[in-house]
Write a protein that holds these residues in place. Structure first.
Motif, PDB file in Angstrom:
ATOM      1  N   GLU A 107      -7.157   5.096  78.017  1.00 59.24           N
ATOM      2  CA  GLU A 107      -8.157   4.538  77.110  1.00 59.24           C
ATOM      3  C   GLU A 107      -9.529   4.514  77.761  1.00 59.24           C
ATOM      4  O   GLU A 107     -10.564   4.680  77.090  1.00 59.24           O
ATOM      5  N   ALA A 108      -9.591   4.296  79.063  1.00 59.85           N
ATOM      6  CA  ALA A 108     -10.888   4.262  79.752  1.00 59.85           C
ATOM      7  C   ALA A 108     -11.595   5.606  79.647  1.00 59.85           C
ATOM      8  O   ALA A 108     -12.814   5.671  79.460  1.00 59.85           O
ATOM      9  N   THR A 109     -10.799   6.682  79.714  1.00 56.94           N
ATOM     10  CA  THR A 109     -11.396   8.010  79.584  1.00 56.94           C
ATOM     11  C   THR A 109     -11.978   8.199  78.201  1.00 56.94           C
ATOM     12  O   THR A 109     -13.074   8.761  78.045  1.00 56.94           O
ATOM     13  N   LEU A 110     -11.279   7.722  77.186  1.00 56.17           N
ATOM     14  CA  LEU A 110     -11.784   7.865  75.829  1.00 56.17           C
ATOM     15  C   LEU A 110     -13.089   7.104  75.637  1.00 56.17           C
ATOM     16  O   LEU A 110     -14.037   7.623  75.024  1.00 56.17           O
ATOM     17  N   TYR A 111     -13.135   5.869  76.150  1.00 55.07           N
ATOM     18  CA  TYR A 111     -14.372   5.083  76.017  1.00 55.07           C
ATOM     19  C   TYR A 111     -15.530   5.700  76.824  1.00 55.07           C
ATOM     20  O   TYR A 111     -16.690   5.621  76.410  1.00 55.07           O
ATOM     21  N   ASN A 112     -15.223   6.322  77.954  1.00 59.72           N
ATOM     22  CA  ASN A 112     -16.283   7.017  78.711  1.00 59.72           C
ATOM     23  C   ASN A 112     -16.825   8.207  77.925  1.00 59.72           C
ATOM     24  O   ASN A 112     -18.029   8.460  77.908  1.00 59.72           O
ATOM     25  N   TRP A 113     -15.905   8.934  77.261  1.00 60.16           N
ATOM     26  CA  TRP A 113     -16.355  10.044  76.435  1.00 60.16           C
ATOM     27  C   TRP A 113     -17.215   9.538  75.281  1.00 60.16           C
ATOM     28  O   TRP A 113     -18.218  10.179  74.940  1.00 60.16           O
TER      29      TRP A 113
END
Length: 396
Positions: free
Chosen positions: A35-41
């Motif tokens: 999920e952290a990767t998605l929010y960074n994107w």
């Protein structure tokens, strides 16, 4: 930089699914990411389409290249500042500079060589010269024993001992050991027309006389009467004393003639001892021609002046005399060494005694091959500066 396994189009597509109402947990499980990767994107690419994402990626790549180029340029400038005070001409200096750049700045060998413009084969070269320890040691011993000898005379002495090293190798070691002799200051040179005195190439053709002054350790002064054969360069006599009169000079010349024979000419300056009535009467009695140089023209008596310079440079300036007996002993030993052992540059680095012996042998051979009327060739010309025609006629 780590490369993402998702392309820009895939990232934009996933963000579009999330904006359409898909749950974050389901998207992460579906595409195998956190999920952290998605929010960074979303923070980075939110509101963009695929073309905008590609343009942003290109700008980031170009910015990274510019930063890398700037960092390398600053590193090169810093490395060059470290080498500003060093001369990078000789290969040894270049090797030392490359090693310093590699150790201090972490540069590769290729980059360090390109920075100082050195060939990598030069940097990687390792000397395969033989060990020069023995030759270096002997060269230092000779240089310390004869402190006013240059590398050419030291080379002649080494050759006499059987050393096979060439002159260039001896000169390299001479420089590396720091044995260079301090040079004298240049003297004023005479100008104008000069006429040489010509004499036959034989011993006793012409003698030169002059005085040298020095002092003992207690400050008392003494003088040395030097007599030199201008052809063979032999020192015939070096007589030290506190006082030498004209009569004493005549006695010493008489004793010298009994040993070596009569000279063809005697050359000297206009000193009071050498122009006294005792010397004039002695020359007239023995029928020996005298030639006095022009006042203030010592180069007209250049052979004896050269000998005086060698004596002062190699003996008088290097020694401390504690009395007349001590001075006589040291001067006698030096004269013997000068005649027998010291190589003379104007005689093709032969000793004066060897050159005189060669002249005698050549003269004997010439006498056996030619008639008595044949004329013996002339010796090398005398010091320049003598112009009277009468002198040339009488001497030639």
């Amino acid at each position: 930089m780590r490369r993402s396994r998702f392309t820009d189009e895939q990232i934009i597509g996933i963000l579009r699914e999330q904006e359409a109402g898909a749950k974050v947990a389901d998207l992460c499980r579906k595409h195998g990411m956190s999920e952290a990767t998605l929010y960074n994107w979303k923070a980075k690419y939110g509101g963009m389409d695929a073309s905008d994402a590609k343009r942003l990626k290109a700008l980031e790549d170009e910015n990274a290249k510019l930063k890398k180029l700037l960092a390398e340029t600053m590193l090169d400038a810093s490395a060059l500042r470290e080498l500003l005070s060093k001369k990078l001409v000789e290969p040894a200096a270049q090797r030392e500079a490359v090693a310093h750049l590699q150790a201090s700045f972490g540069l590769s060998e290729r980059r360090a060589c390109s920075l100082i413009r050195a060939d990598r084969t030069t940097i990687r070269y390792r000397s395969c010269r033989p060990n020069d320890a023995a030759l270096r040691g002997r060269l230092r011993e000779l240089a310390h024993a004869r402190r006013r000898f240059g590398y050419r005379r030291l080379f002649v002495l080494l050759r006499r001992e059987g050393e096979t090293a060439g002159l260039n190798r001896v000169y390299r070691l001479y420089r590396e050991e720091g044995l260079s002799v301090r040079k004298r200051q240049a003297r004023r040179r005479a100008v104008g027309m000069r006429a040489p005195i010509l004499v036959e190439a034989k011993a006793n053709a012409r003698w030169s006389l002059d005085f040298v002054h020095d002092q003992f350790a207690n400050g008392r002064r003494f003088r040395i009467l030097n007599i030199v054969d201008d052809v063979t360069r032999e020192c015939l006599a070096a007589i030290p004393d506190t006082s030498i009169s004209g009569k004493r000079v005549a006695r010493e010349l008489t004793a010298l003639i009994e040993q070596r024979g009569k000279p063809g000419m005697i050359v000297s300056d206009n000193g009071t001892e050498l122009t006294s009535n005792a010397i004039l009467a002695w020359c007239a009695e023995r029928r020996i021609e005298r030639h006095y140089i022009a006042p203030g023209k010592p180069m007209q008596n250049g052979y004896i002046e050269s000998f005086n310079g060698r004596m002062r440079d190699e003996l008088l300036n290097e020694s401390l005399f504690f009395g007349l007996d001590h001075a006589r002993e040291m001067i006698s030993a030096w004269v013997t060494d000068y005649n027998i052992a010291r190589p003379h540059s104007s005689l093709n680095y032969q000793t004066p005694a060897a050159y005189a012996a060669g002249l005698r042998a050549a003269r004997d051979h010439h006498a056996a091959q030619q008639t008595s009327s044949a004329r013996w060739p002339l010796a090398p010309v005398a010091p320049h500066g003598v112009s009277p025609a009468k002198t040339l006629t009488a001497a030639g």
